[in-house]
Design a protein around this motif. Structure first.
Motif, PDB file in Angstrom:
ATOM      1  N   PRO A   1       0.812  -1.226   0.000  1.00 35.33           N
ATOM      2  CA  PRO A   1       0.000   0.000   0.000  1.00 35.33           C
ATOM      3  C   PRO A   1       0.842   1.271   0.000  1.00 35.33           C
ATOM      4  CG  PRO A   1      -0.850  -1.586   1.592  1.00 35.33           C
ATOM      5  CD  PRO A   1       0.465  -2.121   1.121  1.00 35.33           C
ATOM      6  N   GLU A   2       2.052   1.222   0.582  1.00 35.62           N
ATOM      7  CA  GLU A   2       2.909   2.404   0.616  1.00 35.62           C
ATOM      8  C   GLU A   2       3.531   2.726  -0.745  1.00 35.62           C
ATOM      9  OE1 GLU A   2       3.362   4.449   3.124  1.00 35.62           O
ATOM     10  OE2 GLU A   2       2.028   3.313   4.428  1.00 35.62           O
ATOM     11  N   SER A   3       3.415   1.787  -1.677  1.00 39.66           N
ATOM     12  CA  SER A   3       3.977   2.036  -3.011  1.00 39.66           C
ATOM     13  C   SER A   3       2.973   2.690  -3.948  1.00 39.66           C
ATOM     14  CB  SER A   3       4.470   0.727  -3.629  1.00 39.66           C
ATOM     15  OG  SER A   3       3.378  -0.160  -3.866  1.00 39.66           O
ATOM     16  N   ALA A   4       1.688   2.683  -3.595  1.00 45.13           N
ATOM     17  CA  ALA A   4       0.669   3.285  -4.453  1.00 45.13           C
ATOM     18  C   ALA A   4       0.817   4.804  -4.482  1.00 45.13           C
ATOM     19  CB  ALA A   4      -0.724   2.900  -3.954  1.00 45.13           C
ATOM     20  N   VAL A   5       0.453   5.395  -5.609  1.00 45.03           N
ATOM     21  CA  VAL A   5       0.540   6.842  -5.739  1.00 45.03           C
ATOM     22  C   VAL A   5      -0.464   7.497  -4.791  1.00 45.03           C
ATOM     23  CG1 VAL A   5       1.280   6.655  -8.129  1.00 45.03           C
ATOM     24  CG2 VAL A   5      -1.151   6.974  -7.620  1.00 45.03           C
ATOM     25  N   THR A   6      -0.202   8.752  -4.446  1.00 44.38           N
ATOM     26  CA  THR A   6      -1.078   9.485  -3.532  1.00 44.38           C
ATOM     27  C   THR A   6      -1.569  10.763  -4.210  1.00 44.38           C
ATOM     28  OG1 THR A   6       0.824  10.651  -2.556  1.00 44.38           O
ATOM     29  CG2 THR A   6       0.127   8.583  -1.519  1.00 44.38           C
ATOM     30  N   GLU A   7      -2.611  11.322  -3.613  1.00 49.30           N
ATOM     31  CA  GLU A   7      -3.204  12.584  -4.094  1.00 49.30           C
ATOM     32  C   GLU A   7      -3.551  12.510  -5.580  1.00 49.30           C
ATOM     33  OE1 GLU A   7      -1.091  16.101  -3.000  1.00 49.30           O
ATOM     34  OE2 GLU A   7      -0.578  15.343  -1.003  1.00 49.30           O
ATOM     35  N   LEU A   8      -4.144  11.388  -5.976  1.00 50.89           N
ATOM     36  CA  LEU A   8      -4.583  11.234  -7.364  1.00 50.89           C
ATOM     37  C   LEU A   8      -5.873  12.029  -7.563  1.00 50.89           C
ATOM     38  CD1 LEU A   8      -4.493   9.964 -10.164  1.00 50.89           C
ATOM     39  CD2 LEU A   8      -5.599   7.919  -9.207  1.00 50.89           C
ATOM     40  N   GLN A   9      -5.807  13.051  -8.396  1.00 47.28           N
ATOM     41  CA  GLN A   9      -6.976  13.884  -8.664  1.00 47.28           C
ATOM     42  C   GLN A   9      -6.960  14.324 -10.117  1.00 47.28           C
ATOM     43  OE1 GLN A   9      -6.807  17.389  -6.186  1.00 47.28           O
ATOM     44  NE2 GLN A   9      -4.730  17.911  -6.814  1.00 47.28           N
ATOM     45  N   CYS A  10      -8.168  14.584 -10.642  1.00 49.22           N
ATOM     46  CA  CYS A  10      -8.317  14.949 -12.048  1.00 49.22           C
ATOM     47  C   CYS A  10      -9.196  16.181 -12.164  1.00 49.22           C
ATOM     48  CB  CYS A  10      -8.930  13.804 -12.844  1.00 49.22           C
ATOM     49  SG  CYS A  10      -7.982  12.253 -12.773  1.00 49.22           S
ATOM     50  N   ILE A  11      -8.876  17.040 -13.127  1.00 37.94           N
ATOM     51  CA  ILE A  11      -9.634  18.262 -13.397  1.00 37.94           C
ATOM     52  C   ILE A  11     -10.014  18.267 -14.872  1.00 37.94           C
ATOM     53  CG2 ILE A  11      -9.567  20.784 -13.428  1.00 37.94           C
ATOM     54  CD1 ILE A  11      -7.627  20.697 -11.121  1.00 37.94           C
ATOM     55  N   TRP A  12     -11.281  18.591 -15.126  1.00 38.75           N
ATOM     56  CA  TRP A  12     -11.793  18.650 -16.492  1.00 38.75           C
ATOM     57  C   TRP A  12     -11.727  20.108 -16.950  1.00 38.75           C
ATOM     58  CZ3 TRP A  12     -17.373  16.959 -18.254  1.00 38.75           C
ATOM     59  CH2 TRP A  12     -17.368  16.752 -19.638  1.00 38.75           C
ATOM     60  N   TYR A  13     -10.796  20.401 -17.852  1.00 38.94           N
ATOM     61  CA  TYR A  13     -10.542  21.762 -18.291  1.00 38.94           C
ATOM     62  C   TYR A  13     -11.445  22.128 -19.471  1.00 38.94           C
ATOM     63  CZ  TYR A  13      -6.388  22.029 -15.334  1.00 38.94           C
ATOM     64  OH  TYR A  13      -5.532  22.059 -14.259  1.00 38.94           O
ATOM     65  N   ASN A  14     -12.309  23.104 -19.209  1.00 40.93           N
ATOM     66  CA  ASN A  14     -13.174  23.699 -20.235  1.00 40.93           C
ATOM     67  C   ASN A  14     -13.976  22.654 -21.001  1.00 40.93           C
ATOM     68  OD1 ASN A  14     -13.817  26.428 -21.155  1.00 40.93           O
ATOM     69  ND2 ASN A  14     -13.158  25.716 -23.169  1.00 40.93           N
ATOM     70  N   LEU A  15     -14.272  21.536 -20.359  1.00 40.52           N
ATOM     71  CA  LEU A  15     -15.046  20.452 -20.987  1.00 40.52           C
ATOM     72  C   LEU A  15     -14.396  19.985 -22.286  1.00 40.52           C
ATOM     73  CD1 LEU A  15     -18.699  21.781 -20.462  1.00 40.52           C
ATOM     74  CD2 LEU A  15     -17.274  20.455 -18.900  1.00 40.52           C
ATOM     75  N   SER A  16     -13.060  20.103 -22.346  1.00 40.00           N
ATOM     76  CA  SER A  16     -12.339  19.721 -23.563  1.00 40.00           C
ATOM     77  C   SER A  16     -11.319  18.619 -23.311  1.00 40.00           C
ATOM     78  CB  SER A  16     -11.631  20.937 -24.170  1.00 40.00           C
ATOM     79  OG  SER A  16     -12.550  21.947 -24.518  1.00 40.00           O
ATOM     80  N   TYR A  17     -10.601  18.705 -22.220  1.00 35.98           N
ATOM     81  CA  TYR A  17      -9.626  17.664 -21.892  1.00 35.98           C
ATOM     82  C   TYR A  17      -9.513  17.543 -20.374  1.00 35.98           C
ATOM     83  CZ  TYR A  17      -6.222  21.318 -20.738  1.00 35.98           C
ATOM     84  OH  TYR A  17      -5.573  22.386 -20.173  1.00 35.98           O
ATOM     85  N   MET A  18      -9.107  16.389 -19.941  1.00 38.77           N
ATOM     86  CA  MET A  18      -8.958  16.114 -18.510  1.00 38.77           C
ATOM     87  C   MET A  18      -7.478  15.897 -18.201  1.00 38.77           C
ATOM     88  SD  MET A  18     -10.908  13.329 -16.067  1.00 38.77           S
ATOM     89  CE  MET A  18     -12.406  14.319 -16.086  1.00 38.77           C
ATOM     90  N   LYS A  19      -7.047  16.478 -17.093  1.00 43.30           N
ATOM     91  CA  LYS A  19      -5.669  16.333 -16.658  1.00 43.30           C
ATOM     92  C   LYS A  19      -5.663  15.748 -15.249  1.00 43.30           C
ATOM     93  CE  LYS A  19      -1.300  18.813 -16.028  1.00 43.30           C
ATOM     94  NZ  LYS A  19      -0.595  20.111 -16.129  1.00 43.30           N
ATOM     95  N   CYS A  20      -4.975  14.638 -15.084  1.00 38.77           N
ATOM     96  CA  CYS A  20      -4.849  13.976 -13.784  1.00 38.77           C
ATOM     97  C   CYS A  20      -3.414  14.140 -13.288  1.00 38.77           C
ATOM     98  CB  CYS A  20      -5.198  12.493 -13.887  1.00 38.77           C
ATOM     99  SG  CYS A  20      -6.885  12.173 -14.460  1.00 38.77           S
ATOM    100  N   SER A  21      -3.263  14.304 -11.991  1.00 36.25           N
ATOM    101  CA  SER A  21      -1.932  14.454 -11.386  1.00 36.25           C
ATOM    102  C   SER A  21      -1.877  13.644 -10.118  1.00 36.25           C
ATOM    103  CB  SER A  21      -1.634  15.930 -11.106  1.00 36.25           C
ATOM    104  OG  SER A  21      -2.565  16.466 -10.184  1.00 36.25           O
ATOM    105  N   TRP A  22      -0.670  13.280  -9.709  1.00 34.25           N
ATOM    106  CA  TRP A  22      -0.476  12.480  -8.504  1.00 34.25           C
ATOM    107  C   TRP A  22       0.942  12.653  -7.998  1.00 34.25           C
ATOM    108  CZ3 TRP A  22      -1.037  10.575 -13.455  1.00 34.25           C
ATOM    109  CH2 TRP A  22       0.083   9.932 -13.999  1.00 34.25           C
TER     110      TRP A  22
END
Length: 424
Positions: A122-143
């Motif tokens: 579990p400590e190897s999994a990425v953290t703070e995985l979140q996604c934002i949908w920009y202008n209803l055109s593309y989605m950007k996820c970061s972690w």
């Protein structure tokens, strides 16, 4: 003797009627059979089961189900249940059978089936995985990388939504400081309903050494519009009228606005929150199709005013209303103060200050002489009186000595000349 017999008959009838009105206790049904669970797409979990064996033929079977901690209770005739859930933790479903949709009815013995989280530390999994949908055109996820991972780990993001026929891999991986991100195209079809849709995301590494991490992004949240475009600024009757155009892909009723006005002379910074703005006034000219308007009262036209606007989604159309767009490009209106006046003022003020200081110093020195006149020195007076006479005496003494020496030398020369003549 007849009356007691009639009373006994009446009591017998009442007892029979009362006994006939008591309902027999509901029969408990057998439990369901062959409960199984499967995962579709990335995060769609489906439980299926078969009807119970030996169920009463007079029973219209319904199935009572809920997740762990008795959440999301449901009574339905279907022999399956599906739900989108992130697979980061253990998820269990309990199912029982009953003959009605009444929750107070006791169901059969509940059968439970669980799905375990993916394998890995579990400590190897990425953290703070979140996604934002920009202008209803593309989605950007970061972690952020997990704690027990190598810095050179190569990550891969997979995504799926209902418009796709299969799971796709995100190709545009980038690093921004400590965060790692990936962007993929996601366009909303105009006039399509997306309230019940979501995007399923999974992040893992290419080598399979870290534990996969999942996230579900509802399409009604985490939406960030593009900044609007200011079309025109104008003054009307002492008020400032602002016209701008909304970003594409959004309806005006689904957005809220903030208008910022900066005054260069007063150095004020005013922000106006706008819930609804429409161009219905005659003061606005030109083509107003797709244009939003707002009136700001009490703005001075003889000063320079700079306007910026930003927008965000509201809760009329979206669940999330916290992501503001970037500020629009600033536009100014009004008269800018002449910088020559300020430069001249800055140069003249130091000169006046220096002249005032010099005059003040001279005045203070003269005032000091008047208030505190110099006191005569007696010793200096006597020195001047007698010191000059001594100097004159010495001067005359030196003159007599020099004159005497000159006379003696002259006599000696005359004597020598006389002796030379006598010898001849």
């Amino acid at each position: 003797m007849e009356r007691p017999a009639g009373l006994c008959g009446l009591w017998a009838l009442l007892l029979c009627a009362g006994g006939g009105g008591v309902a027999a206790p509901a029969e408990t049904q057998p439990p369901v059979t062959n409960l199984s669970v499967s995962v579709e797409n990335l995060c769609t979990v489906t439980w299926t089961w078969n009807p119970p064996e030996g169920a009463s033929p007079n029973c219209s079977l319904k199935y009572f189900s809920h997740f762990g901690n008795k959440q999301d209770k449901k009574i339905a005739p279907e022999t399956y249940r599906s739900k989108e859930v992130p697979l980061n933790e253990r998820i269990c479903l309990q199912v029982g059978s009953q003959c009605s949709t009444n929750e107070s009815e006791k169901p059969s013995i509940l059968v439970e089936k669980c799905i375990s989280p993916p394998e890995g530390d579990p400590e190897s999994a990425v953290t703070e995985l979140q996604c934002i949908w920009y202008n209803l055109s593309y989605m950007k996820c970061s972690w952020l990388p997990g704690r027990n991972t190598n810095p050179d780990t190569n990550y891969t993001l997979y995504y799926w939504h209902s418009s796709l026929g299969k799971i796709l891999q995100c190709e545009d991986i980038c690093r921004e400081g400590q965060h790692i991100g990936c962007s993929f195209a996601l366009t909303k079809v105009k006039d399509s309903s997306f309230e019940q849709h979501s995007v399923q995301v999974m992040v893992k590494d290419n080598a399979g050494k870290i534990r996969p991490s999942f996230n579900i992004v509802p399409l009604t949240s985490h939406v960030k519009p593009d900044p609007p475009h200011i079309k025109n600024l104008s003054f009307q009757n002492g008020d400032l009228y602002v016209q701008w155009k909304n970003p594409q892909n959004f309806y005006s009723r689904c957005l809220s606005y903030e208008v910022e006005v900066n005054n260069s002379q007063a150095e004020t910074h005013d922000i106006f929150y706008v819930e609804e703005a429409k161009c219905q006034n005659s003061e606005f000219e030109g083509n107003l199709e797709g244009t939003i308007c707002f009136m700001i009262p009490g703005v001075l036209p003889d000063t320079l005013n700079t306007v910026r606007i930003r927008v965000k989604t509201n809760k009329l159309c979206y669940e999330d209303d916290k992501l503001w767009s970037n500020w629009s490009q600033a536009m100014s209106i009004g008269q800018k103060a002449n910088p020559t006046f300020y430069i001249t003022t800055l140069l003249i003020i130091p000169i006046f200050v220096a002249a005032a200081i010099i005059v003040l110093l001279l005045y203070l020195k003269r005032l000091k002489i008047i208030i505190f006149p110099p006191i005569p020195d007696p010793g200096k007076i006597f020195k001047e009186m007698f010191g000059d006479q001594n100097d004159d005496t010495l001067h005359w003494k030196k003159y007599d000595i020099c004159e005497k020496q000159t006379k003696e030398e002259t006599d000696s020369v005359v004597l020598i000349e006389s002796l030379k003549r006598a010898s001849q």
